[in-house]
Design a protein around this motif. Structure first.
Motif, short mmCIF file in Angstrom:
data_model
loop_
_atom_site.label_atom_id
_atom_site.label_comp_id
_atom_site.label_asym_id
_atom_site.label_seq_id
_atom_site.Cartn_x
_atom_site.Cartn_y
_atom_site.Cartn_z
N ALA A 179 0.84 -1.19 0.00
CA ALA A 179 0.00 0.00 0.00
C ALA A 179 0.88 1.24 0.00
O ALA A 179 1.96 1.25 0.60
CB ALA A 179 -0.91 0.00 1.22
N GLY A 180 0.42 2.28 -0.69
CA GLY A 180 1.19 3.50 -0.76
C GLY A 180 2.15 3.50 -1.93
O GLY A 180 2.67 4.53 -2.30
N THR A 181 2.38 2.33 -2.54
CA THR A 181 3.25 2.29 -3.71
C THR A 181 2.40 2.26 -4.97
O THR A 181 1.19 2.04 -4.92
CB THR A 181 4.13 1.04 -3.70
OG1 THR A 181 3.29 -0.10 -3.93
CG2 THR A 181 4.84 0.87 -2.37
N MET A 182 3.06 2.44 -6.09
CA MET A 182 2.34 2.43 -7.34
C MET A 182 1.77 1.05 -7.61
O MET A 182 0.66 0.91 -8.13
CB MET A 182 3.29 2.84 -8.45
CG MET A 182 2.57 3.46 -9.58
SD MET A 182 3.47 4.87 -10.16
CE MET A 182 4.18 4.20 -11.61
N TRP A 183 2.50 -0.01 -7.27
CA TRP A 183 2.00 -1.36 -7.51
C TRP A 183 0.75 -1.64 -6.70
O TRP A 183 -0.15 -2.35 -7.15
CB TRP A 183 3.07 -2.41 -7.26
CG TRP A 183 3.95 -2.54 -8.44
CD1 TRP A 183 5.22 -2.08 -8.57
CD2 TRP A 183 3.58 -3.11 -9.71
NE1 TRP A 183 5.68 -2.34 -9.85
CE2 TRP A 183 4.70 -2.97 -10.56
CE3 TRP A 183 2.43 -3.71 -10.20
CZ2 TRP A 183 4.69 -3.41 -11.88
CZ3 TRP A 183 2.42 -4.17 -11.52
CH2 TRP A 183 3.54 -4.01 -12.34
N THR B 136 -5.65 3.18 -1.35
CA THR B 136 -4.36 2.50 -1.41
C THR B 136 -3.19 3.42 -1.78
O THR B 136 -2.05 2.98 -1.70
CB THR B 136 -4.40 1.34 -2.43
OG1 THR B 136 -4.95 1.83 -3.65
CG2 THR B 136 -5.24 0.20 -1.92
N ALA B 137 -3.47 4.66 -2.19
CA ALA B 137 -2.38 5.48 -2.70
C ALA B 137 -1.58 6.14 -1.59
O ALA B 137 -2.11 6.49 -0.54
CB ALA B 137 -2.93 6.55 -3.64
N GLY B 138 -0.30 6.33 -1.84
CA GLY B 138 0.55 7.12 -0.98
C GLY B 138 0.80 8.46 -1.66
O GLY B 138 0.27 8.71 -2.74
N PRO B 139 1.63 9.32 -1.05
CA PRO B 139 1.85 10.66 -1.62
C PRO B 139 2.38 10.64 -3.04
O PRO B 139 2.07 11.53 -3.83
CB PRO B 139 2.89 11.28 -0.68
CG PRO B 139 2.95 10.41 0.50
CD PRO B 139 2.37 9.09 0.17
N THR B 140 3.16 9.61 -3.42
CA THR B 140 3.74 9.62 -4.76
C THR B 140 2.96 8.75 -5.73
O THR B 140 3.36 8.59 -6.87
CB THR B 140 5.19 9.12 -4.73
OG1 THR B 140 5.18 7.83 -4.11
CG2 THR B 140 6.09 10.06 -3.98
N SER B 141 1.86 8.16 -5.28
CA SER B 141 1.12 7.29 -6.19
C SER B 141 -0.33 7.73 -6.34
O SER B 141 -1.20 6.92 -6.61
CB SER B 141 1.20 5.83 -5.71
OG SER B 141 0.84 5.73 -4.36
N GLN B 142 -0.59 9.03 -6.13
CA GLN B 142 -1.94 9.53 -6.30
C GLN B 142 -2.27 9.71 -7.77
O GLN B 142 -1.46 10.26 -8.52
CB GLN B 142 -2.07 10.89 -5.64
CG GLN B 142 -2.37 10.83 -4.18
CD GLN B 142 -2.33 12.21 -3.58
OE1 GLN B 142 -2.46 13.20 -4.27
NE2 GLN B 142 -2.15 12.26 -2.28
N THR B 143 -3.47 9.31 -8.15
CA THR B 143 -3.89 9.64 -9.50
C THR B 143 -4.59 11.00 -9.47
O THR B 143 -4.88 11.54 -8.41
CB THR B 143 -4.85 8.59 -10.08
OG1 THR B 143 -5.99 8.52 -9.25
CG2 THR B 143 -4.19 7.23 -10.16
N LEU B 144 -4.88 11.50 -10.66
CA LEU B 144 -5.44 12.83 -10.80
C LEU B 144 -6.71 13.02 -9.97
O LEU B 144 -6.90 14.03 -9.30
CB LEU B 144 -5.74 13.08 -12.28
CG LEU B 144 -6.02 14.50 -12.71
CD1 LEU B 144 -4.96 15.43 -12.18
CD2 LEU B 144 -6.07 14.58 -14.22
N VAL B 145 -7.61 12.02 -9.98
CA VAL B 145 -8.89 12.20 -9.32
C VAL B 145 -8.72 12.31 -7.81
O VAL B 145 -9.40 13.08 -7.15
CB VAL B 145 -9.89 11.08 -9.74
CG1 VAL B 145 -9.41 9.71 -9.33
CG2 VAL B 145 -11.26 11.33 -9.18
N VAL B 146 -7.76 11.56 -7.26
CA VAL B 146 -7.53 11.62 -5.82
C VAL B 146 -6.88 12.94 -5.44
O VAL B 146 -7.25 13.58 -4.45
CB VAL B 146 -6.69 10.42 -5.34
CG1 VAL B 146 -6.32 10.55 -3.89
CG2 VAL B 146 -7.47 9.13 -5.57
#
Lengths: 276, 293
Positions: A132-136, A213-223
């Motif tokens: 969690a928090g990673t791109m994967w 599931t996203a962390g600071p470096t894996s946020q998508t645009l909508v988040v």
């Protein structure tokens, strides 16, 4: 002949359709207009127009990075779900085997349960294994509804291919793998494109799973759009709207491309005629 | 058949061969990343931070602030779902004979891509006290002062119609256009008027499909989250259950409690889906199209 009552009914229905479309367009226009406006208080239109919110949004929200991450994630999701979803759809379209209804149910369930219900336990499991928090982590979470979505969408496309074409290839000695590469994939291109583009739109607009599931470096645009709305106290509403416009364009493009290959009603129903 | 040699001939006899095995990667994926986390969450929900086996569930159901979220969510999701279906059927009945059907369906599909966050952001501007809607209504003298449409129940309601209607409409349209026109023509020849044809032919044929549409649309509306926070009053009348789950997970870091809330959500949903599908069993089941149904 149709009676006056029937004509009235028809008029009412069309009036509603027009009302709905006009309001949706107006709503979208407010966002677009505001993203170009300077000051917009108490009037029909902003005082003047400018491009600077786009520049501001680009810098403030690190939109370049966010867009890159969004498309990396969406690209990976689409590629993986096509690679495992299309073969599964092929097996389900062409073979009858014991337990097939159960397998179908397995693919339908993730679509019948809202993302947040399985997202919370899934995020917990991903935290436990450190993904969690990673791109994967985000990619895996988004694959959960996308793989079944691709499978369900591809089944009717495969069913409409004449099995005799495949039988002919088999007679000439093609194995399953060569059959896929030389016969099925070329025939399925419109279907695969439609499925993957829709999966793309879904991934880009999927809020809940990425949020969980996203962390600071894996946020998508909508988040990151959602977070910036909550930080609105320090940020101009206009630069949030500029970001929203960029978001809208990035999904619209894919959808319009997808609709060139498939009639929208075919997305949800069995294909009756060959896609144009 | 000229299928490649199966690993076990006995399985091939039962229809399992090399091609069937292609279903395995996707099936394993869903088991591993959907079924397993779901069961894990179920177990986790029975291991609360404090209290016994059912600690989380008694905690949820003894706190009116928490169990109230179920009612608040239903009060939003049920009317929206029913309204979307009630609007979709007559519109789809008109649109199916249209020439430029594809253009109109495309326009109606677009809101799906906007995403809930953008729709919420747009509605905040558009429906706000200084927004175009209130201005237009005042201009035409329909209202005296701006009506309040955001940061309350109606803001979320409207956003759910905008994102939900295109979806139910698409499903309904594809069902209605799947009905063999010969059936209606036959009824018309026998003198049935449009209303009678709808009531006795089209409606019974689409009721099973409408039940499925209801389930899908309901699941969507029941899980409303970002728009309830942005457009509604998350502390008041739109404190929906998914918001409660997200809060438990990310503000209190109580994954066990969050999982319990997710399980309660699932139970409520399966309850409604089950109820609707049971009711559907009472209706006609059979082909609606000409050839295969």
């Amino acid at each position: 002949m149709e009676s006056a009552l029937e004509r009235l009914w028809r008029t009412l229905i069309w009036a509603f359709v027009v009302f709905f479309v006009v309001n949706v367009i107006a709503m979208i226009s407010t966002v677009v207009v505001n993203s170009f406006g300077t000051r917009w208080l108490n009037s029909w239109l902003p005082a003047a127009f400018t491009f600077r919110w786009y520049a501001a949004a680009w810098k403030e929200f690190q939109l370049g990075d966010v867009l890159l991450v969004t498309f990396q994630i969406a690209g990976a999701v689409v590629l993986i779900s096509a690679l495992i979803g299309v073969p599964a759809a092929y097996a389900l379209a062409r073979r009858n085997f014991p337990g097939k209804p159960l397998v179908m149910l397995l693919f339908l369930l993730p679509l019948l349960v809202p993302p947040i219900t399985f997202g919370v336990p899934l995020a917990t499991v991903l935290y436990k294994v450190g993904l969690a928090g990673t791109m994967w982590g985000v990619i895996i979470a988004n694959l959960v509804p996308t793989v079944p979505f691709t499978v369900i969408l591809m089944i009717p496309f495969i069913e409409q291919i004449d099995p005799r074409v495949e039988a002919a290839a088999r007679v000439f000695g093609a194995g399953t793998r060569r059959l896929f590469i030389h016969v099925l994939v070329p025939l399925l291109v419109p279907g695969i494109l439609a499925a993957t583009l829709l999966a793309m739109v879904r991934t880009v607009s999927m809020f809940e799973l990425t949020f969980l599931t996203a962390g600071p470096t894996s946020q998508t645009l909508v988040v990151s759009l959602y977070y910036s709305v909550f930080a609105a106290g320090v940020r101009a509403g206009q630069s949030i709207d500029a970001m929203a416009v960029i978001y809208m364009l990035s999904t619209l493009i894919w959808l319009i491309v997808a609709l060139r290959f498939v009639n929208p009603t075919q997305i949800v129903a069995r294909v009756k005629k060959a896609p144009a | 058949m000229t299928a490649p040699p199966a690993r076990r001939p006995t399985l091939a006899d039962r229809g399992i061969d090399g091609v069937t095995l292609l279903v395995l990667p996707a099936a394993l994926f869903v088991v591993l990343l959907f079924v397993y986390p779901f069961l894990y969450g179920l177990l986790l929900s029975f291991a609360p931070k404090e209290g016994g086996l059912l600690g989380n569930y008694t905690r949820f159901f003894s706190d009116p602030y928490m169990y109230g979220t179920i009612w608040l969510t239903l009060r939003l999701a049920l009317p929206v779902t029913l309204l979307n279906i009630a609007l979709s059927v007559p519109i789809a009945m008109q649109v199916r004979h249209m020439k430029h059907q594809r253009l109109l369906t495309t326009i109606l599909v677009l809101p799906i891509t906007l995403g809930t966050v953008l729709v919420a952001e747009g509605l905040l501007n558009y429906l706000g006290p200084q927004g175009w809607l209130n201005r237009t209504l005042i201009l035409f003298g329909l209202i005296e002062r701006p009506i309040r449409l955001v940061h309350n129940y109606w803001g979320v309601f409207i956003s759910l119609v905008i994102t939900g209607f295109p979806f139910t409409f698409l499903l309904t349209l594809s069902m209605i256009s799947g009905i063999d026109p010969a059936l209606e023509q036959a009824a018309a020849t026998l003198g049935a008027r449009a209303r009678q044809r709808f009531r006795h032919i089209v409606l019974p044929l689409i009721v099973p499909g409408l039940a499925v549409t209801f389930c899908l649309a309901f699941v969507d509306a029941f899980s409303v989250f970002p728009s309830a926070v942005m457009l509604g009053a998350p502390a008041g009348e739109t404190r929906v259950i998914s918001f409660a789950a997200a809060q438990a997970a990310f503000e209190q870091y109580d994954y066990s409690y969050a999982s319990a809330i997710a399980m309660i959500m699932a139970v409520v949903q399966f309850g409604f889906v089950g109820l609707v599908l049971t009711l559907r069993g009472l209706f006609y089941k059979g082909p609606a199209g000409g050839g295969k149904g």
